[in-house]
Design a protein around this motif. Structure first.
Motif, PDB file in Angstrom:
ATOM      1  N   GLU A  13       4.253   9.545   6.975  1.00  0.00           N
ATOM      2  CA  GLU A  13       4.384   8.939   7.699  1.00  0.00           C
ATOM      3  C   GLU A  13       5.397   7.593   7.472  1.00  0.00           C
ATOM      4  O   GLU A  13       4.991   6.796   5.963  1.00  0.00           O
ATOM      5  CB  GLU A  13       3.802   8.422   8.443  1.00  0.00           C
ATOM      6  CG  GLU A  13       3.124   8.883   9.602  1.00  0.00           C
ATOM      7  CD  GLU A  13       2.401   8.039  10.881  1.00  0.00           C
ATOM      8  OE1 GLU A  13       2.758   6.496  10.905  1.00  0.00           O
ATOM      9  OE2 GLU A  13       2.059   8.776  11.492  1.00  0.00           O
ATOM     10  N   PRO A  14       7.266   7.608   7.679  1.00  0.00           N
ATOM     11  CA  PRO A  14       7.753   6.271   7.148  1.00  0.00           C
ATOM     12  C   PRO A  14       6.930   5.239   7.327  1.00  0.00           C
ATOM     13  O   PRO A  14       6.921   4.636   8.087  1.00  0.00           O
ATOM     14  CB  PRO A  14       8.720   6.196   8.045  1.00  0.00           C
ATOM     15  CG  PRO A  14       8.739   7.293   9.396  1.00  0.00           C
ATOM     16  CD  PRO A  14       7.675   8.023   9.120  1.00  0.00           C
ATOM     17  N   VAL A  15       7.783   4.134   5.791  1.00  0.00           N
ATOM     18  CA  VAL A  15       7.299   3.353   6.521  1.00  0.00           C
ATOM     19  C   VAL A  15       8.651   1.552   6.619  1.00  0.00           C
ATOM     20  O   VAL A  15       7.943   0.809   6.677  1.00  0.00           O
ATOM     21  CB  VAL A  15       6.225   2.252   4.752  1.00  0.00           C
ATOM     22  CG1 VAL A  15       4.660   3.040   4.777  1.00  0.00           C
ATOM     23  CG2 VAL A  15       7.054   2.708   3.579  1.00  0.00           C
ATOM     24  N   GLY A  16       9.104   2.366   6.470  1.00  0.00           N
ATOM     25  CA  GLY A  16      10.388   1.623   6.543  1.00  0.00           C
ATOM     26  C   GLY A  16      11.734   2.572   7.021  1.00  0.00           C
ATOM     27  O   GLY A  16      11.725   4.284   6.996  1.00  0.00           O
ATOM     28  N   ARG A  17      12.812   1.903   7.355  1.00  0.00           N
ATOM     29  CA  ARG A  17      13.852   2.521   8.118  1.00  0.00           C
ATOM     30  C   ARG A  17      15.369   2.110   7.785  1.00  0.00           C
ATOM     31  O   ARG A  17      15.458   0.657   8.066  1.00  0.00           O
ATOM     32  CB  ARG A  17      13.572   3.005   9.082  1.00  0.00           C
ATOM     33  CG  ARG A  17      14.345   1.298  10.272  1.00  0.00           C
ATOM     34  CD  ARG A  17      14.256   2.372  11.726  1.00  0.00           C
ATOM     35  NE  ARG A  17      13.658   0.874  12.895  1.00  0.00           N
ATOM     36  CZ  ARG A  17      14.933   0.475  13.630  1.00  0.00           C
ATOM     37  NH1 ARG A  17      16.673   1.389  13.277  1.00  0.00           N
ATOM     38  NH2 ARG A  17      14.825  -0.503  13.888  1.00  0.00           N
ATOM     39  N   LEU A  18      16.451   2.997   7.400  1.00  0.00           N
ATOM     40  CA  LEU A  18      17.727   2.351   7.302  1.00  0.00           C
ATOM     41  C   LEU A  18      18.242   2.537   7.809  1.00  0.00           C
ATOM     42  O   LEU A  18      18.863   3.616   8.504  1.00  0.00           O
ATOM     43  CB  LEU A  18      18.041   3.276   6.250  1.00  0.00           C
ATOM     44  CG  LEU A  18      18.859   2.011   4.790  1.00  0.00           C
ATOM     45  CD1 LEU A  18      19.056   0.838   4.966  1.00  0.00           C
ATOM     46  CD2 LEU A  18      19.684   2.668   3.410  1.00  0.00           C
ATOM     47  N   HIS A  19      18.724   1.493   8.327  1.00  0.00           N
ATOM     48  CA  HIS A  19      19.859   1.402  10.134  1.00  0.00           C
ATOM     49  C   HIS A  19      21.179   1.226   9.324  1.00  0.00           C
ATOM     50  O   HIS A  19      21.419   0.438   8.791  1.00  0.00           O
ATOM     51  CB  HIS A  19      20.063   0.400  10.908  1.00  0.00           C
ATOM     52  CG  HIS A  19      20.751   0.765  12.192  1.00  0.00           C
ATOM     53  ND1 HIS A  19      20.293   1.323  13.279  1.00  0.00           N
ATOM     54  CD2 HIS A  19      21.581   0.409  12.488  1.00  0.00           C
ATOM     55  CE1 HIS A  19      21.289   1.275  14.023  1.00  0.00           C
ATOM     56  NE2 HIS A  19      22.258   0.530  14.151  1.00  0.00           N
ATOM     57  N   ILE A  20      21.874   2.825   9.513  1.00  0.00           N
ATOM     58  CA  ILE A  20      23.675   2.642   9.084  1.00  0.00           C
ATOM     59  C   ILE A  20      24.452   1.810  10.105  1.00  0.00           C
ATOM     60  O   ILE A  20      24.109   2.814  11.873  1.00  0.00           O
ATOM     61  CB  ILE A  20      23.862   3.979   8.752  1.00  0.00           C
ATOM     62  CG1 ILE A  20      22.946   4.713   7.984  1.00  0.00           C
ATOM     63  CG2 ILE A  20      25.195   3.930   8.546  1.00  0.00           C
ATOM     64  CD1 ILE A  20      22.920   3.827   6.586  1.00  0.00           C
ATOM     65  N   PHE A  21      25.245   0.718  10.163  1.00  0.00           N
ATOM     66  CA  PHE A  21      25.470   0.416  11.518  1.00  0.00           C
ATOM     67  C   PHE A  21      26.520   1.666  12.073  1.00  0.00           C
ATOM     68  O   PHE A  21      27.496   2.250  10.200  1.00  0.00           O
ATOM     69  CB  PHE A  21      26.368  -1.061  11.201  1.00  0.00           C
ATOM     70  CG  PHE A  21      25.317  -1.258  11.292  1.00  0.00           C
ATOM     71  CD1 PHE A  21      24.803  -2.003  12.611  1.00  0.00           C
ATOM     72  CD2 PHE A  21      24.479  -2.100  10.193  1.00  0.00           C
ATOM     73  CE1 PHE A  21      23.443  -3.108  12.722  1.00  0.00           C
ATOM     74  CE2 PHE A  21      23.548  -2.926  10.227  1.00  0.00           C
ATOM     75  CZ  PHE A  21      22.860  -3.403  11.757  1.00  0.00           C
ATOM     76  N   SER A  22      27.689   1.377  12.762  1.00  0.00           N
ATOM     77  CA  SER A  22      28.959   2.964  14.080  1.00  0.00           C
ATOM     78  C   SER A  22      29.658   1.833  12.445  1.00  0.00           C
ATOM     79  O   SER A  22      29.886   0.724  12.226  1.00  0.00           O
ATOM     80  CB  SER A  22      28.592   2.766  14.760  1.00  0.00           C
ATOM     81  OG  SER A  22      28.910   1.723  15.871  1.00  0.00           O
ATOM     82  N   GLY A  23      31.179   2.464  12.422  1.00  0.00           N
ATOM     83  CA  GLY A  23      32.100   2.341  11.529  1.00  0.00           C
ATOM     84  C   GLY A  23      33.077   3.016  11.919  1.00  0.00           C
ATOM     85  O   GLY A  23      32.942   4.266  12.061  1.00  0.00           O
ATOM     86  N   ALA A  24      34.374   2.730  10.432  1.00  0.00           N
ATOM     87  CA  ALA A  24      35.082   4.010  10.582  1.00  0.00           C
ATOM     88  C   ALA A  24      34.952   5.504  10.176  1.00  0.00           C
ATOM     89  O   ALA A  24      34.747   7.013  10.460  1.00  0.00           O
ATOM     90  CB  ALA A  24      35.983   3.440   9.298  1.00  0.00           C
ATOM     91  N   HIS A  25      33.667   5.744   9.815  1.00  0.00           N
ATOM     92  CA  HIS A  25      32.603   6.770   8.822  1.00  0.00           C
ATOM     93  C   HIS A  25      31.901   7.365  10.292  1.00  0.00           C
ATOM     94  O   HIS A  25      31.486   9.039   9.808  1.00  0.00           O
ATOM     95  CB  HIS A  25      31.861   6.246   7.555  1.00  0.00           C
ATOM     96  CG  HIS A  25      30.688   5.349   8.033  1.00  0.00           C
ATOM     97  ND1 HIS A  25      29.822   5.053   9.089  1.00  0.00           N
ATOM     98  CD2 HIS A  25      30.951   3.989   8.200  1.00  0.00           C
ATOM     99  CE1 HIS A  25      28.610   4.376   9.242  1.00  0.00           C
ATOM    100  NE2 HIS A  25      30.018   3.226   8.779  1.00  0.00           N
ATOM    101  N   GLY A  26      32.146   6.642  11.378  1.00  0.00           N
ATOM    102  CA  GLY A  26      31.191   7.296  11.888  1.00  0.00           C
ATOM    103  C   GLY A  26      30.103   6.803  12.914  1.00  0.00           C
ATOM    104  O   GLY A  26      30.378   5.230  12.555  1.00  0.00           O
ATOM    105  N   PRO A  27      29.905   7.684  14.032  1.00  0.00           N
ATOM    106  CA  PRO A  27      28.383   7.086  14.587  1.00  0.00           C
ATOM    107  C   PRO A  27      27.386   6.143  14.327  1.00  0.00           C
ATOM    108  O   PRO A  27      26.785   6.933  12.589  1.00  0.00           O
ATOM    109  CB  PRO A  27      27.700   7.640  15.653  1.00  0.00           C
ATOM    110  CG  PRO A  27      27.854   9.422  15.041  1.00  0.00           C
ATOM    111  CD  PRO A  27      28.837   8.652  14.161  1.00  0.00           C
ATOM    112  N   GLU A  28      26.502   4.926  14.524  1.00  0.00           N
ATOM    113  CA  GLU A  28      25.000   4.577  13.618  1.00  0.00           C
ATOM    114  C   GLU A  28      24.277   5.912  13.338  1.00  0.00           C
ATOM    115  O   GLU A  28      24.100   6.802  14.815  1.00  0.00           O
ATOM    116  CB  GLU A  28      24.761   3.838  14.777  1.00  0.00           C
ATOM    117  CG  GLU A  28      23.586   3.090  15.996  1.00  0.00           C
ATOM    118  CD  GLU A  28      23.965   2.712  16.800  1.00  0.00           C
ATOM    119  OE1 GLU A  28      24.061   1.390  16.225  1.00  0.00           O
ATOM    120  OE2 GLU A  28      23.259   2.641  17.486  1.00  0.00           O
TER     121      GLU A  28
END
Length: 122
Positions: A13-28
């Protein structure tokens, strides 16, 4: 028995998460973070695979020693660097930074946010 599956569950089970914001590179996008070392990089076998030119093959690592301890973020000598946004701080390669919940991180030009997950105690 349920005993073995219980102890196994804690590791997957994950203990955290990393959210990548959307931008020029693609969706979140969201990446789960697990106990141990989570490698952020361009290679597909990285825990957090960010296949973008600005990201180094092994850009950084987020090491989580225990679910109730702050994760340690380290830059792995990446080309374009790793920064914390508020307050602004550029991480020197190999220097440990303790991540706070909701902390904003820049891997090169990619904006991410760390989220702690509420893990129920066994």
């Amino acid at each position: 028995g349920s005993q073995s599956s219980e102890s196994l569950r804690c590791n997957v089970e994950p203990v955290g998460r990393l959210h990548i914001f959307s931008g020029a590179h693609g969706p979140e996008k969201d990446f789960p973070l697990h106990l141990g070392k989570n490698v952020v990089g361009r290679m597909p076998d990285c825990s957090v695979a960010l296949p973008f030119p600005s990201i180094s093959k092994q850009h950084a690592e987020i090491e989580i020693l225990a679910w109730d301890k702050a994760p340690i973020l380290r830059d792995c000598g990446s080309l374009n660097g790793t920064q914390i946004l508020r307050p602004p701080k550029v991480l020197s390669p190999g220097v440990s930074h303790r991540l706070r919940d909701q902390e904003l991180i820049l891997f090169a030009d990619l904006l991410c946010q760390y989220h702690r997950l509420d893990v129920s105690l066994p």
